[in-house]
Motif scaffolding. Structure first.
Motif, short mmCIF file in Angstrom:
data_model
loop_
_atom_site.label_atom_id
_atom_site.label_comp_id
_atom_site.label_asym_id
_atom_site.label_seq_id
_atom_site.Cartn_x
_atom_site.Cartn_y
_atom_site.Cartn_z
N UNK A 334 -38.52 -28.21 -17.84
CA UNK A 334 -38.18 -26.82 -17.56
C UNK A 334 -38.36 -25.94 -18.80
N UNK A 335 -37.93 -26.45 -19.95
CA UNK A 335 -38.05 -25.69 -21.19
C UNK A 335 -39.52 -25.55 -21.60
N UNK A 336 -40.29 -26.62 -21.46
CA UNK A 336 -41.70 -26.57 -21.82
C UNK A 336 -42.47 -25.58 -20.93
N UNK A 337 -42.14 -25.57 -19.64
CA UNK A 337 -42.79 -24.64 -18.72
C UNK A 337 -42.50 -23.20 -19.12
N UNK A 338 -41.26 -22.96 -19.55
CA UNK A 338 -40.89 -21.62 -19.99
C UNK A 338 -41.70 -21.18 -21.19
N UNK A 339 -42.03 -22.13 -22.07
CA UNK A 339 -42.74 -21.80 -23.30
C UNK A 339 -44.13 -21.25 -23.02
N UNK A 399 -46.19 -7.19 -10.76
CA UNK A 399 -46.30 -7.71 -9.39
C UNK A 399 -47.70 -7.45 -8.83
N UNK A 400 -48.23 -6.25 -9.06
CA UNK A 400 -49.57 -5.90 -8.56
C UNK A 400 -50.61 -6.86 -9.11
N UNK A 401 -50.45 -7.25 -10.36
CA UNK A 401 -51.43 -8.14 -11.00
C UNK A 401 -51.02 -9.61 -10.91
N UNK A 402 -50.01 -9.89 -10.10
CA UNK A 402 -49.61 -11.24 -9.74
C UNK A 402 -49.25 -12.11 -10.95
N UNK A 403 -48.47 -11.53 -11.84
CA UNK A 403 -47.95 -12.32 -12.95
C UNK A 403 -46.70 -13.07 -12.51
N UNK A 404 -46.31 -14.05 -13.30
CA UNK A 404 -45.19 -14.94 -12.99
C UNK A 404 -43.91 -14.15 -12.71
N UNK A 405 -43.12 -14.66 -11.77
CA UNK A 405 -41.88 -13.97 -11.38
C UNK A 405 -40.91 -13.82 -12.54
N UNK A 406 -40.90 -14.82 -13.48
CA UNK A 406 -39.98 -14.71 -14.61
C UNK A 406 -40.42 -13.61 -15.58
N UNK A 407 -41.71 -13.34 -15.65
CA UNK A 407 -42.17 -12.20 -16.44
C UNK A 407 -41.70 -10.91 -15.81
N UNK A 408 -41.72 -10.83 -14.48
CA UNK A 408 -41.25 -9.63 -13.78
C UNK A 408 -39.75 -9.45 -13.98
N UNK A 418 -25.86 -9.49 -19.15
CA UNK A 418 -24.76 -9.87 -18.27
C UNK A 418 -25.19 -10.79 -17.14
N UNK A 419 -26.46 -10.76 -16.74
CA UNK A 419 -26.94 -11.54 -15.61
C UNK A 419 -28.01 -12.52 -16.06
N UNK A 420 -27.80 -13.79 -15.82
CA UNK A 420 -28.75 -14.82 -16.22
C UNK A 420 -29.72 -15.09 -15.08
N UNK A 421 -31.02 -14.79 -15.29
CA UNK A 421 -32.02 -14.96 -14.25
C UNK A 421 -33.05 -16.03 -14.58
N UNK A 422 -32.79 -16.83 -15.60
CA UNK A 422 -33.73 -17.87 -15.97
C UNK A 422 -33.97 -17.90 -17.46
N UNK A 423 -34.61 -18.95 -17.92
CA UNK A 423 -34.80 -19.16 -19.35
C UNK A 423 -35.65 -18.05 -19.98
N UNK A 424 -36.78 -17.72 -19.36
CA UNK A 424 -37.67 -16.72 -19.94
C UNK A 424 -37.03 -15.34 -20.00
#
Length: 492
Positions: A334-339, A399-408, A418-424
């Motif tokens: 999971x951490x490597x994927x985030x990198x 979103x229009x250019x279909x980048x990763x959801x964690x980038x969005x 205040x809100x944790x939405x993932x590592x990235x």
């Protein structure tokens, strides 16, 4: 008119009376007098350094070092009152300058700079001085008591929005701000959805950044050697205390290895992307913005390495033998994927600013200027003109250019811890706060909502990912934060 005049009216005599040269009375301007002068003790050049520090504080903040109602209280403040850290921060002084002025005005002469040679050396390196640690329990809302960000020392003036205004458009700072010209949210979103925007030129390079591909050392070293700006930046980063406190770096390959092959490759690709994007004439010079984004990416990268137990502040890269457990393998996967997408997320988390500036350049200059003038969150001023903010614009573009959801998610939530939405998104939020507090480049907001980064839900969730060391608030403040000032400034 931008000219600094140094004057000295002198203190030759008390107004209306003669001065007795043999008198034991203490003479001086109370606002700048050192403690030993007040106590009529022996004075030397360290006394002058105190007075110079008090004068510099006044010149840079428009306030005396100590604010009192009477001369007697002012004299007592020089003897007993602590340096006004919080006022210095709120006035916009960068951390390095606070550190320097605090040391110049310490009560005991032996704790100040001892010579002007020492002081000159400190001035030459003022941007790299460690931040002053401030203990505070103030959790007042930013809108009730704005916590102003320092003005980056290399970023220009408030009028040219800290260096963002292009040279050919400098006259904008001499005109009135634009009112009454707005864009609807639908208009903004429709513009983002259609081809033709210049910011779309960044898409191919960002996609390449997101590829899980590390060049061979020989190829990467050869490529870096061909671009002096990248070579210099990677070399300076590798030699910084932030990356390698004790490792001796003598060659280009050693520098790349210390920074890491994957981060060096991403810095190289990012520089090429920025240079190409900056060729066309634009109303804004985005160099301070890119400085902020790259610093965010660098800090996020190394905090991520901390979570993976591959880096420790003050010790640099470390090698660990992790236990081969299913849980450990899943965590590291999971951490490597985030990198893979982390650096791209850091580069694009504020991309909405570039988008809004392209859609309506002069109105966006007005937005940036009013945020500074009103000491308000940038998104609040953006809503008044665009009926949306750069968070929404950036999320839509990604979103229009279909980048990763964690980038969005990073683009949407980086201003909140205040809100944790993932590592990235979490790493980008933490790193961007560190960069803005430290005043590296220009991130947009003249205020931040919290300085207590390490006691937030986002950091608590991230810190829990690390299984080899307890990343407590005290540890991060004492071990990581003092090294941030050694990160070099990116130039192109």
């Amino acid at each position: 008119n931008g000219v600094i005049l140094l004057t000295d009216f002198g203190l030759a005599r008390v107004l209306g009376s003669a001065v007795d040269e043999d008198s034991e009375d203490c003479f001086g301007t109370p606002a700048y007098m050192c403690p030993e002068q007040i106590m009529r003790q022996v004075t030397d050049q360290r006394s002058d350094i105190y007075s110079l520090g008090a004068s510099l504080y006044h010149m840079m903040t428009c306030e005396f070092l100590f604010l009192t109602d009477t001369i007697a209280e002012l004299i007592r403040a020089h003897l007993d009152e602590a340096f006004p850290y919080k006022r210095a921060e709120n006035s916009g002084l960068p951390p390095g300058w606070i550190h320097l002025l605090e040391k110049m005005t310490r009560k005991k002469p032996e704790e100040r700079y001892q010579t002007y040679v020492e002081l000159r050396e400190a001035l030459d390196n003022v941007d790299r001085l460690a931040p002053v640690q401030i203990n505070t329990t103030d959790d007042t809302s930013v809108l009730d008591n704005p916590d102003r960000l320092p003005i980056p020392t290399q970023a220009g003036s408030r009028e040219n929005i800290h260096g963002l205004l292009g040279d050919r458009y400098a006259s904008w700072s001499q005109t009135g701000l634009e009112d009454g010209i707005s864009r609807s949210k639908d208009e903004v979103m429709d513009k983002i959805s259609k081809p033709g925007m210049q910011v779309n030129e960044l898409v191919p390079a960002l996609r390449e950044l997101n590829q899980d591909d590390v060049l061979e050392m020989s190829d990467l070293a050869s490529a870096v050697a061909m671009i002096p700006e990248v070579d210099e930046f990677i070399s300076a980063l590798a030699r910084s205390e932030f990356v390698s406190c004790s490792t001796v770096i003598e060659t280009r390959r050693q520098a790349i290895r210390q920074v890491s092959l994957e981060l060096s490759r991403k810095i190289l690709l990012t520089h090429m992307m920025i240079k190409e994007f900056s060729k066309k004439e634009k109303e804004f010079s985005w160099q301070p913005y890119w400085q902020y984004c790259i610093a965010t990416g660098v800090i996020a990268h190394f905090i991520h390495k901390m979570l993976m137990s591959e880096y420790l502040p003050g010790k640099g890269n470390i090698e660990t033998k992790s236990k081969r457990t299913i849980t450990g393998a899943l965590r590291r996967h999971s951490l490597n994927k985030a990198d893979i997408i982390l650096f791209s997320a850091a580069l694009t988390h504020g991309i909405g600013k570039l988008i809004l500036a392209e859609i309506a350049a002069y109105p966006y200059y007005s937005v940036l200027s009013k945020a500074i003038e009103n000491q308000d969150l940038l998104s609040n001023e953006e809503q008044k003109v665009f009926s949306c903010d750069h968070h929404e614009a950036g999320e839509k573009w990604l979103q229009v250019h279909r980048f990763d959801s964690q980038m969005r998610q990073a683009a949407t939530n980086y201003n909140s811890l205040e809100t944790y939405d993932g590592i990235v998104p979490g790493l980008v939020a933490v790193a961007s706060h560190v960069v803005r507090i430290y005043g590296i480049g220009y991130g947009g907001d003249p205020v931040i909502q919290t300085r207590d980064i390490w006691n937030t839900p986002v950091w608590e969730n991230l810190a829990a990912q690390c299984k080899t060391i307890e990343l407590t608030p005290d540890y991060m403040e004492q071990e990581l934060i003092p090294l941030v000032g050694t990160i070099p400034t990116y130039q192109y």
